[in-house]
Design an enzyme around this catalytic site. Structure first.
Site, PDB file in Angstrom:
ATOM      1  CG  ASP A  16       2.883  -4.662   0.605  1.00 20.48           C
ATOM      2  OD1 ASP A  16       2.035  -5.579   0.608  1.00 20.48           O
ATOM      3  OD2 ASP A  16       2.880  -3.743   1.435  1.00 20.48           O
ATOM      4  CD  GLU A 196      -5.128  -4.336  -0.561  1.00 24.56           C
ATOM      5  OE1 GLU A 196      -5.558  -3.244  -0.178  1.00 24.56           O
ATOM      6  OE2 GLU A 196      -4.705  -5.212   0.227  1.00 24.56           O
TER       7      GLU A 196
END
Length: 512
Positions: A16, A196
């Site tokens: 991420d 997301e």
């Protein structure tokens, strides 16, 4: 000296990624989930060599990771088990008017449910690592990001996390966490599950929204939409997805969760997560941080397929490309009792507790570092082993740890003066153990984990002597530590005993 390819730029446990460029420096942050300190900050001048300079969550009183246990859940159609860890998810780093901002979600599991605690931490000097206490804001979701637009700041995030979530937006006062507008849905993606990881960028009068879809494994992809108004409506890119490795034979798979930026020359890039996945399905290093070149084709951004080599960027020396400020890269599990650790230049003293690394909430005595090399080894030597440890049932050694459900380790068991190999993977219902009873209590016991892409080898050596004296106690295919998860391998030393307060001296602990 042998060189490694440019990618991954942050190897090992580095999912991420988010990046910001300030005054010729690139600063990058990753998720850390249940590990402390959280949210490592890396710095680079050239996008090739990186230094781990600080951690945005570095004090025990900033927040708690106690309720960040790992849940096991079945994946439809595959029969595999997803390991969903709580803790610190998908941070974004941004800079505005002299202040660095990191915005993030802490997922906690009170009563087994997912609850999202969203917060902002700030610093004026990213090199000192003096980050603020969290400022919390009301958002029922994950993966928040910040857009600065004039004198306004907006949070965009993945609302009500789940397969059919939406991307929501609201204006915020970053100093107080107060919402300055209602929260509105601005896009639902192109139809992939789990929309997301949103980031908004303003370019040529357009607001470009880039998100991840398809889940963070086989179906992972990056899609984009744009609008003339920050509130929408957003029209999808006709060439979506703009980045993916799905349905390809690429070695680097699962690419997604991307942040876009420009370098000093104006060239566009993306930092994204991905895995190095071999032909046997192994991706033992977990989700790592990769770099890929971006291009604007007319009015839309696209990214090149992620490769191990990038044209016009030099290969990197595997031993020097990723460094760390002293001691900043040590990791503990959840809310560590830092009084149980004494770190010196060549030694680490551990104080025992009765908590083992299999505990889902309480922090064991464990200190480690991320495994950075696909092929390497980690070592530690226990000094001054005592005959008096027998009654304490002390177990101490070195482990490759992912979470409370999955670890492989070699350790000394004082109850019968044995060296033990143990593999646990509850997601795959694996439990293996091998014991070697020693002739006598050793004065010194050296332990080692050797690793390749396909295998872990766990070894020991009593006393000094040559390398030929190493005994291999156990081996395991890295498939036994591979699976759909969020984290990566952390190799560390641990000490558990029924009697708290015993002190063990480890010499020459190192992790490749």
């Amino acid at each position: 000296m042998a060189t490694d390819p440019i990618n991954p730029i942050i190897p090992g446990f580095a999912p991420d990624p988010s990046l910001v460029k300030v005054d010729g420096w690139y600063y990058l942050v990753n998720s850390t989930f249940h590990m402390f300190p959280g949210l490592p900050i890396y710095a680079s001048r050239d996008l090739v060599s990186w230094t781990h300079i600080s951690n945005a969550i570095n004090r025990q009183n900033q927040l708690s990771l106690t309720k960040s246990d790992t849940k096991l859940g079945g994946l439809p159609h595959s029969g595999e088990v997803m390991l969903a860890t709580g803790g610190l998810y998908a941070p974004t780093i941004r800079y505005h008017q002299g202040t660095f901002y990191v915005v993030c979600t802490n997922i906690v599991h009170p009563g087994g449910e997912d609850v999202s605690e969203n917060f902002i931490v700030t610093t004026q000097d990213v090199w000192k690592g003096e980050w603020s206490d969290p400022t919390y804001f009301d958002f029922k979701g994950i993966d928040p990001s910040i857009l600065f637009d004039g004198d306004k700041a907006y949070i965009q995030g993945s609302a009500a996390p789940g397969p059919l979530t939406k991307i929501n937006l609201f204006e915020i006062d970053l100093s107080t966490g107060k919402k300055l507008s209602e929260e509105r849905t601005i896009w639902g993606g192109t139809g992939g599950i789990y929309p997301e990881g949103p980031h908004l960028y303003k370019r040529n009068g357009w607001y470009y929204l880039m998100i991840s879809e398809g889940g963070t494994h086989e179906g992972h992809m990056i899609t984009m939409a744009r609008s003339r108004d920050v509130w929408g409506p957003y029209d999808p890119c006709p060439n979506n997805p703009i980045l993916t490795a799905r349905d390809t034979n690429e070695y680097i798979q699962y690419t997604g969760h991307c942040d876009a930026f420009q370098d000093e020359t104006g060239q566009w890039w993306g930092v994204c997560l991905g895995v190095r996945k071999d032909e046997g399905g192994r991706f033992i290093m977990g989700r790592e941080t990769f770099l890929t070149r971006g291009n604007w084709d007319g009015e839309w951004l696209s990214f090149e397929t992620v490769k191990s080599h990038i044209d016009n960027l030099p290969p990197k020396d595997g031993s020097a490309a990723l460094s760390a400020v002293a001691n900043v890269d040590y990791l503990y599990i959840r809310d560590a009792n830092l009084g149980n650790y004494e770190i010196d230049k060549t030694s680490i003293a551990l104080t025992t507790s009765p908590v083992d690394i299999s505990h889902p909430e309480t922090s064991p005595t464990f200190i480690g570092k991320r495994q950075r090399k696909l092929h390497g080894q980690s070592d530690a030597t226990i000094r001054s082993v005592s005959d008096n440890w027998h009654a304490t049932k002390l177990r101490s050694g070195i482990a490759c740890y992912k979470d409370e459900h999955r670890y492989v380790r070699i350790f000394y068991d004082a109850s019968d003066s044995a060296v033990v190999f143990e593999l646990i993977n509850n997601a795959k219902k694996l439990a293996q153990m091998e014991r070697h009873i020693l002739d006598k209590v050793p004065e010194e016991l050296a332990l080692r984990i050797e690793y390749t892409e396909k295998e872990y080898r766990l070894m020991y050596k009593v006393g000094g002597g040559l390398d030929e004296n190493w005994i291999c106690l156990g081996t395991t295919d890295t498939l036994n530590m591979t699976g759909p998860d969020f984290v990566g391998p952390v190799i560390g030393i641990f000490a558990v005993a029924e009697t708290s307060g015993l002190k063990l001296d480890f010499q020459d602990f190192r992790v490749d």
